[in-house]
Write an enzyme that holds these catalytic residues in place. Structure first.
Site, mmCIF file in Angstrom:
data_model
loop_
_atom_site.group_PDB
_atom_site.id
_atom_site.type_symbol
_atom_site.label_atom_id
_atom_site.label_comp_id
_atom_site.label_asym_id
_atom_site.label_seq_id
_atom_site.Cartn_x
_atom_site.Cartn_y
_atom_site.Cartn_z
ATOM 1 C CB CYS A 1 -1.155 -0.637 1.075
ATOM 2 S SG CYS A 1 -2.054 1.264 1.513
ATOM 3 C CG ASP B 1 -5.816 -1.252 -6.246
ATOM 4 O OD1 ASP B 1 -6.886 -0.494 -5.437
ATOM 5 O OD2 ASP B 1 -4.660 -1.362 -5.795
ATOM 6 C CG HIS C 1 -5.576 -1.154 -2.206
ATOM 7 N ND1 HIS C 1 -4.560 -0.672 -3.392
ATOM 8 C CD2 HIS C 1 -5.449 -0.706 -0.776
ATOM 9 C CE1 HIS C 1 -3.621 0.230 -2.017
ATOM 10 N NE2 HIS C 1 -3.849 0.186 -1.181
#
Length: 222
Positions: free
Chosen positions: A117, A164, A192
């Protein structure tokens, strides 16, 4: 199980870090947090790499804004994480990453970085803006496409989910166009955070394959 230690960056800032793995390991990794802090999941990731024989350290990058941050995987956690991230200049984050790498005690040729991330973007920045790593891996780093003009100083491998919502396929295409020889993997039906079992987006198949590829990359280069 690991332990928490204190690091000091070159500007004098002190931060905590979770460390695990054999002290005499031949290879080492900096594990870079999501926007949720060095929480249970990131410590588990560090422990898993330690079990593979790496000396591992996960620096608490939010310490420059607020200490002891461990956020939940919900919308409140996301919002606070984004606010904390915005309060920290990227160049200060790289000072903390460099302090973590040096604390591992091995030369760059045997020290890698992997981030998730926010940490995925930081891993890319560290590969391009420091010289303390021999290999770097980013998982779903949303800021990489915007910084694709940077030039990495070490081999880099990237992993993205094809569904994502925060990283469009056009961003991934732009990265591939900028670096056609750089290994960029995508995973179907993966959103994600697909590598985190504590998130609704967790995809066990994609997470296992991405981790297998990550380990092979580090095994080959460090």
């Amino acid at each position: 199980m690991g332990q928490t230690i204190t690091l000091t960056a070159t500007d004098g800032h002190t931060l905590s870090a979770y460390t695990a793995g054999p002290a005499d390991a031949a290879r080492a990794l900096v594990v870079v947090q999501e926007i949720f802090g060095v929480n249970h999941h990131i410590r588990a990731v560090a422990d898993s790499f330690a079990a593979d024989g790496y000396r591992v350290i996960a620096p608490a990058l939010f310490d420059r804004a607020e200490g002891g941050v461990e956020l939940p995987y919900d919308q409140d956690g996301v919002q606070k994480g984004l606010k904390l991230r915005a309060a920290i200049p990227p160049e200060d984050t790289l000072l903390d990453i460099t302090a973590a790498a040096r604390a591992l005690g091995l030369p760059p040729a045997h020290t890698g970085i992997i981030g998730y991330c926010w940490g995925g973007t930081i891993a890319w920045q560290a590969a391009c803006r420091t010289n303390v790593f021999g290999a770097a891996i980013g998982w779903y780093g949303g800021g990489i496409a915007a910084e694709r003009t940077l030039v990495p100083h070490c081999p880099v491998e990237l992993h993205f989910g094809e569904t994502d919502a925060s990283i469009p396929l056009s961003d991934i295409a732009a990265i591939r166009a900028a670096y056609p020889d750089l290994p960029v993997y995508t995973y179907p039906d993966a959103g994600h955070g697909f590598g985190c079992p504590e998130r609704a987006s967790f995809n066990a198949t994609a997470a296992h394959l991405a981790r297998t590829r990550s380990l092979a990359f580090f095994d080959r280069l460090l």
